[in-house]
Enzyme design. Structure first.
Site, PDB file in Angstrom:
ATOM      1  N   ARG A  98       0.854  -1.321   0.105  1.00  0.00           N
ATOM      2  CA  ARG A  98      -0.020   0.030  -0.034  1.00  0.00           C
ATOM      3  C   ARG A  98       1.000   1.403   0.141  1.00  0.00           C
ATOM      4  O   ARG A  98       0.340   2.171  -0.482  1.00  0.00           O
ATOM      5  CB  ARG A  98      -1.035  -0.171   1.011  1.00  0.00           C
ATOM      6  CG  ARG A  98      -2.270  -1.064   0.979  1.00  0.00           C
ATOM      7  CD  ARG A  98      -3.145  -1.203   2.164  1.00  0.00           C
ATOM      8  NE  ARG A  98      -2.300  -1.105   3.657  1.00  0.00           N
ATOM      9  CZ  ARG A  98      -1.949  -2.052   4.242  1.00  0.00           C
ATOM     10  NH1 ARG A  98      -2.293  -3.511   3.575  1.00  0.00           N
ATOM     11  NH2 ARG A  98      -1.493  -2.269   5.549  1.00  0.00           N
ATOM     12  N   GLU A 109       2.393  -5.070  14.261  1.00  0.00           N
ATOM     13  CA  GLU A 109       1.137  -5.309  15.090  1.00  0.00           C
ATOM     14  C   GLU A 109       0.736  -6.524  15.237  1.00  0.00           C
ATOM     15  O   GLU A 109       0.301  -6.937  16.329  1.00  0.00           O
ATOM     16  CB  GLU A 109      -0.286  -4.227  14.695  1.00  0.00           C
ATOM     17  CG  GLU A 109      -1.311  -4.451  15.621  1.00  0.00           C
ATOM     18  CD  GLU A 109      -2.363  -3.789  15.085  1.00  0.00           C
ATOM     19  OE1 GLU A 109      -3.579  -3.532  15.668  1.00  0.00           O
ATOM     20  OE2 GLU A 109      -2.261  -2.880  14.064  1.00  0.00           O
TER      21      GLU A 109
END
Length: 182
Positions: free
Chosen positions: A69, A106
């Protein structure tokens, strides 16, 4: 919350097109999906301009972005700033000699690589990505740039997840974001 009051209209448009996807890519993660924003030509243009705006007129020699992205924004930001683009990729994706770094994010761990000759020594490199979460990916990108004798000009992100405190992993680096979530 936008850092620059001039970007408030951009923040509202972008925020309206980010959707939450629960339990992706793993249980317990609330994923911020930017694909609706990418599909909207006005929002895409506004987003790219907002990412580039804090660095217009600054000394930036190239933009580096992390796949996948980050590439959607990095090339466009580089074009807006009139500089070149450096891809930072997952292992085995770049054809020439690379340097790499392991990092945590994460929901797991990873490794990033960059060509060792991606830019000239002393170049000021702007890091661009879609989301600042735990800061692991951005920190790894900054480390790669510094290993290649570059200087991190700053980091710019579309989204910041404040509760994950990613900025703490980027000490000494200028960090700009457009949309933040507490």
């Amino acid at each position: 919350m936008s850092l620059n009051p001039e970007l408030l209209p951009a923040e509202g448009l972008i925020r309206s097109l980010i959707r939450d996807v629960p339990d992706f890519p793993s249980p317990g993660v609330l994923f911020k999906d930017i694909t609706p924003m990418l599909a909207d030509p006005e929002a895409l243009s506004v987003g790219v301009n907002a990412l580039a705006a804090p660095f217009v007129g600054e000394r930036v020699n190239c933009v580096a972005a992390v796949e996948a992205r980050g590439f959607a924004f990095g090339v466009a930001v580089a074009e807006r700033l009139g500089v070149g683009f450096v891809p930072i990729r997952k292992p085995g994706k770049l054809p020439a000699k690379t340097t790499g770094v392991e990092y945590t994010l994460e929901y797991g761990t990873g490794r990033l690589e960059m060509h060792i000759d991606a830019f000239l020594p002393g170049s000021r490199v702007l890091v661009v990505d879609d989301v600042l979460a735990t800061g692991g990916t951005a920190s790894a990108a900054c480390e790669l740039i510094q290993r290649a004798d570059g200087e991190v000009a700053g980091c710019t992100f579309l989204i910041e997840l404040l509760f994950l405190r990613g900025r703490e992993r980027l000490p000494g680096h200028r960090v700009e974001t457009l949309v933040s979530y507490a």
